[in-house]
Design a protein around this motif. Structure first.
Motif: not given
Length: 358
Positions: A183-187, A261-262, A319-321, A328-331
């Motif tokens: 947090q925040p999301t890291v790409i 994260d992605a 869309a991912y965020v 997200k965990i399931a992915l």
């Protein structure tokens, strides 16, 4: 004995990495020899320790006839049961070197290149391609690392009775999922600074998202403000150093994957993108352009968008965020499972051994 002939064993490309992994995985069942037409790097010292012997022929283009003669002499001395070739020049020069030998070994070509745009290839590659097209019926088999590559080369005129696809594999124990969410999301993005990697579209997409609560980590040789072209892109989109971290070349990719994260791939051309398999083995959903075998690798466990489309990349990231933590965990779990089932080095090496035993 399996003799591997590779154009160059000094870079960190898909063919070199796959050869390294394959030798390590199959050393219990096969004796391996590596012949590099050009150079051999210390990067692969651990791989070379698993080999019976290895040779560097110092090919530079101008000494082609001499190198073919050296290769022919080596192959006659080694008398291998099978020669596994890696990349165009190794394929062609190996086939030329065994012409007229009394005891011809089995020859398997390996193609690890996308042929999306033949006209854009270097002169050297164009020559190798033309020669390979003529010689393509000679090897006992041709192995492509990507389904898209097999189709492209067939369209180009490659003809062989035994053409098949064996995708690249990974050591699952090297890449481990991290179920923590940042947090925040890291790409994350990983790719050297090169036209094929789509850096202009990467930076434009980051520019579109610069006001969002997202951090980008960009790894790869040349991904630095020391690179004038990268610096110009950074300044053009007025990016923030805290939100766009330029990491340049990094040596510990597993740790890099653990820190995001992605995964994002913005390439405009690829064959079989190893980074997508590594990222998914690390439990990372992937947002990728529709190039090479990206769609086959990612399937519905991420997002596939048209190449050269920064807005589509940005929309897919948003869309991912927007997904819930549970989604997200399931992915993460599903991406890892896909790699375990389809891209582990144990299964891939069995496919190579089956080709060698034909």
């Amino acid at each position: 004995m399996i003799v591997h002939v590779i154009t160059n064993f000094s870079g960190i490309g898909g063919a070199e990495i796959m050869l390294s992994r394959l030798v390590k995985e199959t050393v219990r069942d096969n004796t391996h020899v590596i012949i590099s037409l050009m150079e051999i790097s210390d990067v692969y010292v651990e791989t070379l320790e698993h080999c019976h012997s290895y040779y560097s022929l110092k090919w530079n283009g101008f000494n082609t006839l001499l190198v073919i003669a050296k290769l022919r002499k080596l192959l006659r001395q080694l008398a291998p049961e099978t020669i596994q070739c890696w990349m165009y020049h190794a394929n062609a020069l190996t086939s030329l070197s065994i012409i007229g030998l009394k005891q011809k070994p089995k020859v398997v070509w390996g193609i690890h290149h996308s042929l999306a745009s033949p006209k854009d290839e270097s002169i050297s590659t164009k020559i190798a391609l033309g020669l390979s097209k003529v010689l393509s019926k000679q090897p006992d088999a041709i192995v492509y690392c990507a389904y898209s590559s097999k189709q492209q080369h067939s369209d180009f005129g490659f003809r062989n009775a035994n053409q098949q696809v064996i995708v690249n594999g990974v050591f699952l124990n090297k890449f481990q999922p991290n179920n923590a969410l940042h947090q925040p999301t890291v790409i994350g993005f990983a790719g050297r600074y090169h036209k094929a990697k789509g850096y202009p579209y990467l930076f434009k997409a980051m520019g579109l998202l610069k006001n969002k609560n997202i951090i980008f980590k960009i790894a790869g040789g040349g991904a630095s403000l020391d690179n004038p072209e990268v610096k110009a892109l950074f300044e053009r989109y007025q990016l923030d150093h805290k939100k766009v971290q330029l990491l340049d070349q990094i040596s510990e990719m597993p740790a890099f994957y653990q820190s995001i994260d992605a995964f994002l791939m913005t390439s405009i051309t690829e064959g079989f993108p190893n980074v997508l398999v590594e990222a998914m083995a690390s439990g990372l959903p992937c947002i990728s352009t529709d190039v090479g075998d990206a769609k086959y690798i990612v399937q519905d466990l991420g997002a596939i968008v048209p190449p050269r489309n920064a807005q589509a990349l940005a929309d897919a990231i948003l869309a991912y965020v927007a997904k819930s933590n549970a989604e997200k965990i399931a992915l993460k779990q599903a991406t890892r499972q896909r790699i375990e089932q389809n891209f582990c080095i144990e299964k891939i090496s069995e496919q190579y051994k089956a080709v060698w035993s034909i």
